[in-house]
Design an enzyme around this catalytic site. Structure first.
Site, PDB file in Angstrom:
ATOM      1  N   TYR A   1     -21.434  -9.303  20.058  1.00 24.69           N
ATOM      2  CA  TYR A   1     -21.998  -8.605  21.212  1.00 24.69           C
ATOM      3  C   TYR A   1     -22.636  -9.660  22.106  1.00 24.69           C
ATOM      4  O   TYR A   1     -22.298 -10.841  22.005  1.00 24.69           O
ATOM      5  CB  TYR A   1     -22.996  -7.560  20.645  1.00 24.69           C
ATOM      6  CG  TYR A   1     -23.507  -6.547  21.619  1.00 24.69           C
ATOM      7  CD1 TYR A   1     -22.638  -5.770  22.379  1.00 24.69           C
ATOM      8  CD2 TYR A   1     -24.877  -6.336  21.769  1.00 24.69           C
ATOM      9  CE1 TYR A   1     -23.128  -4.822  23.269  1.00 24.69           C
ATOM     10  CE2 TYR A   1     -25.370  -5.383  22.648  1.00 24.69           C
ATOM     11  CZ  TYR A   1     -24.490  -4.637  23.399  1.00 24.69           C
ATOM     12  OH  TYR A   1     -24.971  -3.696  24.275  1.00 24.69           O
TER      13      TYR A   1
ATOM     14  N   ARG B   1     -17.715  -5.110  36.458  1.00 30.41           N
ATOM     15  CA  ARG B   1     -19.079  -5.687  36.343  1.00 30.41           C
ATOM     16  C   ARG B   1     -19.335  -5.935  34.864  1.00 30.41           C
ATOM     17  O   ARG B   1     -19.993  -5.172  34.184  1.00 30.41           O
ATOM     18  CB  ARG B   1     -20.085  -4.698  36.952  1.00 30.41           C
ATOM     19  CG  ARG B   1     -21.449  -5.208  37.261  1.00 30.41           C
ATOM     20  CD  ARG B   1     -22.337  -5.477  36.049  1.00 30.41           C
ATOM     21  NE  ARG B   1     -23.049  -4.330  35.526  1.00 30.41           N
ATOM     22  CZ  ARG B   1     -23.221  -4.112  34.215  1.00 30.41           C
ATOM     23  NH1 ARG B   1     -22.724  -4.912  33.296  1.00 30.41           N
ATOM     24  NH2 ARG B   1     -23.885  -3.041  33.816  1.00 30.41           N
TER      25      ARG B   1
ATOM     26  N   LYS C   1     -18.527  -2.850  21.927  1.00 23.93           N
ATOM     27  CA  LYS C   1     -19.405  -1.664  21.906  1.00 23.93           C
ATOM     28  C   LYS C   1     -18.974  -0.729  20.786  1.00 23.93           C
ATOM     29  O   LYS C   1     -19.803  -0.163  20.078  1.00 23.93           O
ATOM     30  CB  LYS C   1     -19.343  -0.920  23.243  1.00 23.93           C
ATOM     31  CG  LYS C   1     -19.966  -1.671  24.411  1.00 23.93           C
ATOM     32  CD  LYS C   1     -21.448  -1.386  24.548  1.00 23.93           C
ATOM     33  CE  LYS C   1     -22.063  -2.189  25.683  1.00 23.93           C
ATOM     34  NZ  LYS C   1     -23.519  -2.063  25.793  1.00 23.93           N
TER      35      LYS C   1
ATOM     36  N   GLU D   1     -18.480   2.059  30.780  1.00 24.11           N
ATOM     37  CA  GLU D   1     -19.162   0.794  30.499  1.00 24.11           C
ATOM     38  C   GLU D   1     -18.764  -0.274  31.504  1.00 24.11           C
ATOM     39  O   GLU D   1     -17.558  -0.506  31.732  1.00 24.11           O
ATOM     40  CB  GLU D   1     -18.789   0.342  29.079  1.00 24.11           C
ATOM     41  CG  GLU D   1     -19.624  -0.777  28.518  1.00 24.11           C
ATOM     42  CD  GLU D   1     -21.053  -0.371  28.186  1.00 24.11           C
ATOM     43  OE1 GLU D   1     -21.245   0.639  27.488  1.00 24.11           O
ATOM     44  OE2 GLU D   1     -21.979  -1.075  28.632  1.00 24.11           O
ATOM     45  N   ASP D   2     -19.742  -0.885  32.093  1.00 26.25           N
ATOM     46  CA  ASP D   2     -19.540  -2.051  32.954  1.00 26.25           C
ATOM     47  C   ASP D   2     -18.564  -1.814  34.112  1.00 26.25           C
ATOM     48  O   ASP D   2     -17.736  -2.673  34.446  1.00 26.25           O
ATOM     49  CB  ASP D   2     -19.149  -3.283  32.107  1.00 26.25           C
ATOM     50  CG  ASP D   2     -20.336  -3.760  31.259  1.00 26.25           C
ATOM     51  OD1 ASP D   2     -21.364  -3.038  31.199  1.00 26.25           O
ATOM     52  OD2 ASP D   2     -20.252  -4.839  30.664  1.00 26.25           O
TER      53      ASP D   2
ATOM     54  N   ASP E   1     -23.392   4.175  29.823  1.00 31.17           N
ATOM     55  CA  ASP E   1     -24.307   3.366  29.022  1.00 31.17           C
ATOM     56  C   ASP E   1     -25.229   2.517  29.896  1.00 31.17           C
ATOM     57  O   ASP E   1     -26.418   2.345  29.591  1.00 31.17           O
ATOM     58  CB  ASP E   1     -23.439   2.469  28.130  1.00 31.17           C
ATOM     59  CG  ASP E   1     -24.241   1.725  27.100  1.00 31.17           C
ATOM     60  OD1 ASP E   1     -25.249   2.275  26.638  1.00 31.17           O
ATOM     61  OD2 ASP E   1     -23.832   0.607  26.739  1.00 31.17           O
ATOM     62  N   ASP E   2     -24.690   1.968  30.986  1.00 23.37           N
ATOM     63  CA  ASP E   2     -25.482   1.060  31.819  1.00 23.37           C
ATOM     64  C   ASP E   2     -26.555   1.809  32.596  1.00 23.37           C
ATOM     65  O   ASP E   2     -27.646   1.284  32.816  1.00 23.37           O
ATOM     66  CB  ASP E   2     -24.552   0.300  32.769  1.00 23.37           C
ATOM     67  CG  ASP E   2     -23.524  -0.494  31.994  1.00 23.37           C
ATOM     68  OD1 ASP E   2     -23.929  -1.364  31.214  1.00 23.37           O
ATOM     69  OD2 ASP E   2     -22.319  -0.190  32.117  1.00 23.37           O
TER      70      ASP E   2
ATOM     71  N   ASN F   1     -27.872  -9.653  31.111  1.00 19.61           N
ATOM     72  CA  ASN F   1     -27.035 -10.286  30.088  1.00 19.61           C
ATOM     73  C   ASN F   1     -25.913 -11.075  30.750  1.00 19.61           C
ATOM     74  O   ASN F   1     -25.533 -10.754  31.872  1.00 19.61           O
ATOM     75  CB  ASN F   1     -26.407  -9.202  29.197  1.00 19.61           C
ATOM     76  CG  ASN F   1     -27.459  -8.431  28.436  1.00 19.61           C
ATOM     77  OD1 ASN F   1     -28.361  -9.014  27.859  1.00 19.61           O
ATOM     78  ND2 ASN F   1     -27.346  -7.103  28.444  1.00 19.61           N
TER      79      ASN F   1
HETATM   80  N1  LIG Z   1     -30.258  -4.979  28.471  1.00 22.26           N
HETATM   81  C1  LIG Z   1     -29.409  -3.987  28.623  1.00 22.26           C
HETATM   82  O1  LIG Z   1     -29.271  -3.113  27.756  1.00 22.26           O
HETATM   83  C2  LIG Z   1     -28.604  -3.901  29.864  1.00 22.26           C
HETATM   84  C3  LIG Z   1     -28.559  -4.940  30.739  1.00 22.26           C
HETATM   85  N2  LIG Z   1     -27.823  -4.840  31.885  1.00 22.26           N
HETATM   86  C4  LIG Z   1     -27.766  -6.018  32.725  1.00 22.26           C
HETATM   87  O2  LIG Z   1     -28.360  -5.748  33.971  1.00 22.26           O
HETATM   88  C5  LIG Z   1     -27.726  -6.527  34.970  1.00 22.26           C
HETATM   89  C6  LIG Z   1     -27.441  -5.639  36.157  1.00 22.26           C
HETATM   90  O3  LIG Z   1     -26.565  -4.607  35.785  1.00 22.26           O
HETATM   91  P1  LIG Z   1     -26.302  -3.379  36.789  1.00 22.26           P
HETATM   92  O4  LIG Z   1     -27.560  -2.742  37.167  1.00 22.26           O
HETATM   93  O5  LIG Z   1     -25.270  -2.551  36.182  1.00 22.26           O
HETATM   94  O6  LIG Z   1     -25.683  -4.159  38.025  1.00 22.26           O
HETATM   95  P2  LIG Z   1     -25.564  -3.695  39.520  1.00 22.26           P
HETATM   96  O7  LIG Z   1     -24.560  -4.570  40.136  1.00 22.26           O
HETATM   97  O8  LIG Z   1     -25.405  -2.231  39.577  1.00 22.26           O
HETATM   98  O9  LIG Z   1     -27.009  -4.038  40.152  1.00 22.26           O
HETATM   99  C7  LIG Z   1     -27.478  -5.310  40.373  1.00 22.26           C
HETATM  100  C8  LIG Z   1     -28.665  -5.221  41.304  1.00 22.26           C
HETATM  101  O10 LIG Z   1     -29.260  -6.505  41.374  1.00 22.26           O
HETATM  102  C9  LIG Z   1     -29.456  -6.828  42.733  1.00 22.26           C
HETATM  103  N3  LIG Z   1     -29.419  -8.279  42.915  1.00 22.26           N
HETATM  104  C10 LIG Z   1     -28.364  -9.093  42.742  1.00 22.26           C
HETATM  105  N4  LIG Z   1     -28.737 -10.360  43.009  1.00 22.26           N
HETATM  106  C11 LIG Z   1     -30.025 -10.323  43.365  1.00 22.26           C
HETATM  107  C12 LIG Z   1     -30.970 -11.293  43.761  1.00 22.26           C
HETATM  108  N5  LIG Z   1     -30.647 -12.591  43.821  1.00 22.26           N
HETATM  109  N6  LIG Z   1     -32.218 -10.906  44.063  1.00 22.26           N
HETATM  110  C13 LIG Z   1     -32.554  -9.604  43.999  1.00 22.26           C
HETATM  111  N7  LIG Z   1     -31.705  -8.625  43.613  1.00 22.26           N
HETATM  112  C14 LIG Z   1     -30.464  -8.990  43.302  1.00 22.26           C
HETATM  113  C15 LIG Z   1     -28.348  -6.133  43.488  1.00 22.26           C
HETATM  114  O11 LIG Z   1     -28.735  -6.028  44.835  1.00 22.26           O
HETATM  115  P3  LIG Z   1     -27.815  -5.366  45.971  1.00 22.26           P
HETATM  116  O12 LIG Z   1     -27.787  -3.917  45.630  1.00 22.26           O
HETATM  117  O13 LIG Z   1     -28.552  -5.664  47.220  1.00 22.26           O
HETATM  118  O14 LIG Z   1     -26.482  -6.019  45.863  1.00 22.26           O
HETATM  119  C16 LIG Z   1     -28.305  -4.806  42.723  1.00 22.26           C
HETATM  120  O15 LIG Z   1     -29.274  -3.942  43.225  1.00 22.26           O
HETATM  121  C17 LIG Z   1     -26.504  -7.148  34.312  1.00 22.26           C
HETATM  122  O16 LIG Z   1     -26.775  -8.499  34.037  1.00 22.26           O
HETATM  123  C18 LIG Z   1     -26.348  -6.409  33.014  1.00 22.26           C
HETATM  124  O17 LIG Z   1     -25.857  -7.244  31.988  1.00 22.26           O
HETATM  125  C19 LIG Z   1     -27.152  -3.717  32.221  1.00 22.26           C
HETATM  126  C20 LIG Z   1     -27.145  -2.651  31.369  1.00 22.26           C
HETATM  127  C21 LIG Z   1     -27.838  -2.693  30.096  1.00 22.26           C
HETATM  128  C1  LIG Z   2     -25.861  -4.312  27.530  1.00 22.59           C
HETATM  129  C2  LIG Z   2     -24.992  -3.843  28.587  1.00 22.59           C
HETATM  130  O1  LIG Z   2     -24.466  -2.745  28.524  1.00 22.59           O
HETATM  131  C3  LIG Z   2     -24.752  -4.686  29.719  1.00 22.59           C
HETATM  132  O2  LIG Z   2     -25.336  -5.750  29.832  1.00 22.59           O
HETATM  133  O3  LIG Z   2     -23.946  -4.286  30.564  1.00 22.59           O
HETATM  134 MG   LIG Z   3     -22.856  -2.527  29.876  1.00 20.92          MG
END
Ligand SMILES: NC(=O)C1=CN([C@@H]2O[C@H](COP(=O)(O)OP(=O)(O)OC[C@H]3O[C@@H](n4cnc5c(N)ncnc54)[C@H](OP(=O)(O)O)[C@@H]3O)[C@@H](O)[C@H]2O)C=CC1
Ligand SMILES: CC(=O)C(=O)O
Ligand SMILES: [Mg+2]
Length: 591
Positions: free
Chosen positions: A139, A192, A210, A282-283, A305-306, A447
């Site tokens: 993972y 993503r 997963k 997912e993603d 999941d996200d 991540n």
């Molecule tokens: N720990 C966990 O269980 C999980 C972790 N994650 C992690 O979270 C991260 C984001 O995932 P997700 O929300 O799906 O992604 P999205 O693409 O949906 O969202 C990313 C967000 O970050 C913003 N962003 C990007 N670059 C910058 C920057 N330099 N400064 C400020 N804001 C920024 C984007 O802004 P804008 O909208 O303006 O483009 C957007 O709002 C990933 O790395 C993923 O691995 C996700 C799910 C679960």
């Molecule tokens: C953990 C997870 O689902 C992610 O980083 O997208």
């Molecule tokens: Mg994910």
């Protein structure tokens, strides 16, 4: 071609040869496959009951040297194995020894994938017994690197690939999968992948990873799990140019073409597996993720999941952290870096829980939560240009262009990173946060490790050992001023396996936000005093099967309460029932 074949066969034309002839050496070629020229068609014969040589090559039934003497006799294995008979435990010890010798994480990953393809039960035994050690291998973070290099390391398909080429034939593609009783599908379109961006078809590593957690952590049978990658192309130029890329070599289809393929997939899944199969998105990129969840949430058993799993795990961590940082949920102010799926999903669940606790309307409790995206703090003056999922967070405030400015202006007590961009929680940001919080809660969720908003070491050092810290990918314990700090892993892996198990065992037909709250609460309850003493806000993964059974029971209980459970009558003790349903990797005895 013919001349080459003639040379091989000593000058005699293959067409002149008696197909039963063994003159060329070896056994009789009953099916004529060896005699066929390369342009003749042959039938790929196989046996329907696994025994002998084919049993050793069937990952679902293979036990390697652990086949007993009696099994070797009754299943035609004599001579196909060396004489030693060993226990599954000894096999596990041997494999762990060899995996530990690999220095490169990707080698460990490949060794685990090779084991999964060779001996499934042994794979799951290793993963269950050594979960804290092997989770980072199968993972995050290693699965991220595996996806980036998937084209080069690809050996055998581990899931279904549904590309635009299969448009109009998706139901037939589903029927090609060898298992019939599917309960959980994890599907990605690879746009993503973690915080690594668009990896196209190579995102397959994510559904595969997963689902291996669904089995190891949540006890869903491996044969009931189906990894799917929808391939509509990729906008990743490097992959498009890479000769080893395994996906469609075209830019991503969008609009109606994309929606049509997804709709065909969703329809075919229900047609083939019925109403109760769980489809975990997912993603996906956020421009599709929210739409798909809303569109299919009323017709299918879908879970993102996200958005939802992450929300549930983070709310749980925050609730648990209140024991360490004090106050109630509504006493805190939340600031997010990243306003996408994870950020807005978490924000909404926090606001919902706050609303339930305080009886204030959710429109009010949302005001305790602020988000920063790539353009700065989300404020009302930006509302018109915001994507729909950001609009509820556009509070009254003057524009603030970056996170440091937002930290100074909002003075959050909790800082959450969900941006997918590494090292964005700078020293100045953590120091500023620590200047007005005795115990700031810092969650760097992105991540894999390279994208984490800060490291554990940075959070503890810059806050002078005061931060409560958790991250999406694991960090080792860190010693600061003579005290050892153990960072927790705020990852949806705590939630989705138990959550899915709860849906499966209750026969739920829809997902509801209250189930996410129930899962969150069940997880927070598993944090012990001993965990809190180490600064942990999540229980250790070593207890994950017990944790998953509790989450499953809470989710199932909620499904019955909401009237969306179809498995009747309701089992009296849902925890015991969940435990009794969980897959065990211990070898079966063969008659
Ligand atoms: N720990 C966990 O269980 C999980 C972790 N994650 C992690 O979270 C991260 C984001 O995932 P997700 O929300 O799906 O992604 P999205 O693409 O949906 O969202 C990313 C967000 O970050 C913003 N962003 C990007 N670059 C910058 C920057 N330099 N400064 C400020 N804001 C920024 C984007 O802004 P804008 O909208 O303006 O483009 C957007 O709002 C990933 O790395 C993923 O691995 C996700 C799910 C679960
Ligand atoms: C953990 C997870 O689902 C992610 O980083 O997208
Ligand atoms: Mg994910």
């Amino acid at each position: 071609m013919e001349s080459t074949m003639k040379e091989i066969r000593g000058g005699a034309s293959v067409l002149d040869m008696d197909p039963k002839s063994t003159v060329g050496g070896g056994v009789e070629d009953v099916y004529g496959e060896d005699c066929a020229t390369e342009d003749q068609l042959v039938t790929p014969w196989t046996y329907s009951v696994s025994s002998g040589y084919s049993l050793l090559r069937d990952p679902h039934h293979n036990k390697g040297l652990a086949f007993t003497e009696a099994e070797r006799d009754s299943h035609y294995l004599r001579g196909l194995l060396p004489p030693a008979v060993v226990t599954q435990q000894l096999q596990e010890n041997k494999l762990m020894n060899s995996i530990r010798k690999y220095q490169v994480p990707l080698q460990k990953y490949m060794a685990m994938m090779e084991l999964q393809e060779r001996n499934e039960r042994l794979f799951y035994k290793l993963l269950i017994d050594n979960v804290e050690e092997l989770l980072p291998v199968v993972y995050t973070p290693t699965v991220g690197e595996a996806c980036q290099k998937y084209g080069s390391i690809f050996r055998r398909p581990q899931g279904l690939y549904i590309s635009l080429k299969e448009k109009g034939k998706v139901l037939d593609v589903l029927k090609n999968w060898p298992e019939r009783s599917i309960q959980v599908i994890v599907v990605t379109d690879g746009e993503r992948i973690l915080g690594l961006g668009d990896l196209g078809c190579q995102g397959m590593g994510i559904p595969v990873g997963k689902l291996s957690l669904y089995t190891a952590l949540g006890g869903v049978r491996p044969s009931a799990c189906l990894p799917v990658t929808i391939d509509v192309g990729t906008n990743n130029e490097e992959l498009l140019k890479n000769e080893f890329y395994i996906g469609l070599r075209q830019r991503r289809a969008t609009g109606q073409e994309y929606a049509d393929l997804l709709h065909e997939f969703m329809t075919a899944v229900k047609q083939n597996y019925g109403e109760k199969v769980l489809i975990q998105f997912e993603d996906f990129a956020n421009h599709n993720a929210f739409t798909l969840l809303a569109k299919y949430g009323t017709t299918h058993l879908v879970f993102n999941d996200d958005i939802q799993g992450t929300a549930s795990v983070v709310l749980s961590g925050v609730v648990a952290a209140l024991k360490l940082i004090g106050g109630s949920l509504a006493d805190h102010t939340f600031l997010f870096l990243g306003a996408g799926e994870a950020g807005t999903g978490i924000a909404e669940l926090i606001a919902l829980e706050m609303s339930k606790q305080t009886k204030a309307p959710v429109e009010e409790t949302r005001k305790k939560v602020w988000l920063v995206d790539s353009k700065g703090l989300i404020v009302s003056s930006r509302k018109e240009s915001l994507q729909h999922f950001k609009k509820p967070w556009a509070h009254e405030h003057e524009p603030v262009k970056d996170l440091l400015g937002a930290v100074k202006a909002i003075k959050p007590t909790v800082l959450i990173g969900s941006s997918g961009v590494g090292r964005t929680f700078t020293k100045e940001i953590i120091e500023t946060l620590s200047s007005f919080n005795e115990k700031p809660l810092v969650m760097a969720l992105s991540n894999p490790t390279s994208q984490s908003e800060c490291t554990a070491e940075e959070a503890y050092t810059w806050s002078q050992g005061r931060a409560i810290f958790a991250s999406g990918s694991p960090f080792d314990p860190f010693e600061y001023n003579g005290k050892v700090f153990v960072p927790g892993q705020a990852n949806n892996a705590y939630i989705f396996p138990g959550f899915g198990l709860g849906l499966v065992i209750s026969g739920a037909i829809r997902v509801h936000d209250d189930m996410l709250l129930a899962a969150s609460e069940a997880l927070a309850k598993q944090v012990s005093e001993e965990n809190y003493d180490k600064g942990l806000i999540y229980p250790p993964f070593s207890n994950i099967r017990k944790i998953s059974a509790n989450i499953a029971a809470s989710v199932a209980a909620k499904a019955y309460e909401l009237g969306v459970a179809t498995r009747l009558p309701r089992p009296a003790n849902l925890v015991k029932y969940a435990e009794s349903c969980m897959y065990s990797p211990i070898y079966r005895s063969y008659r």
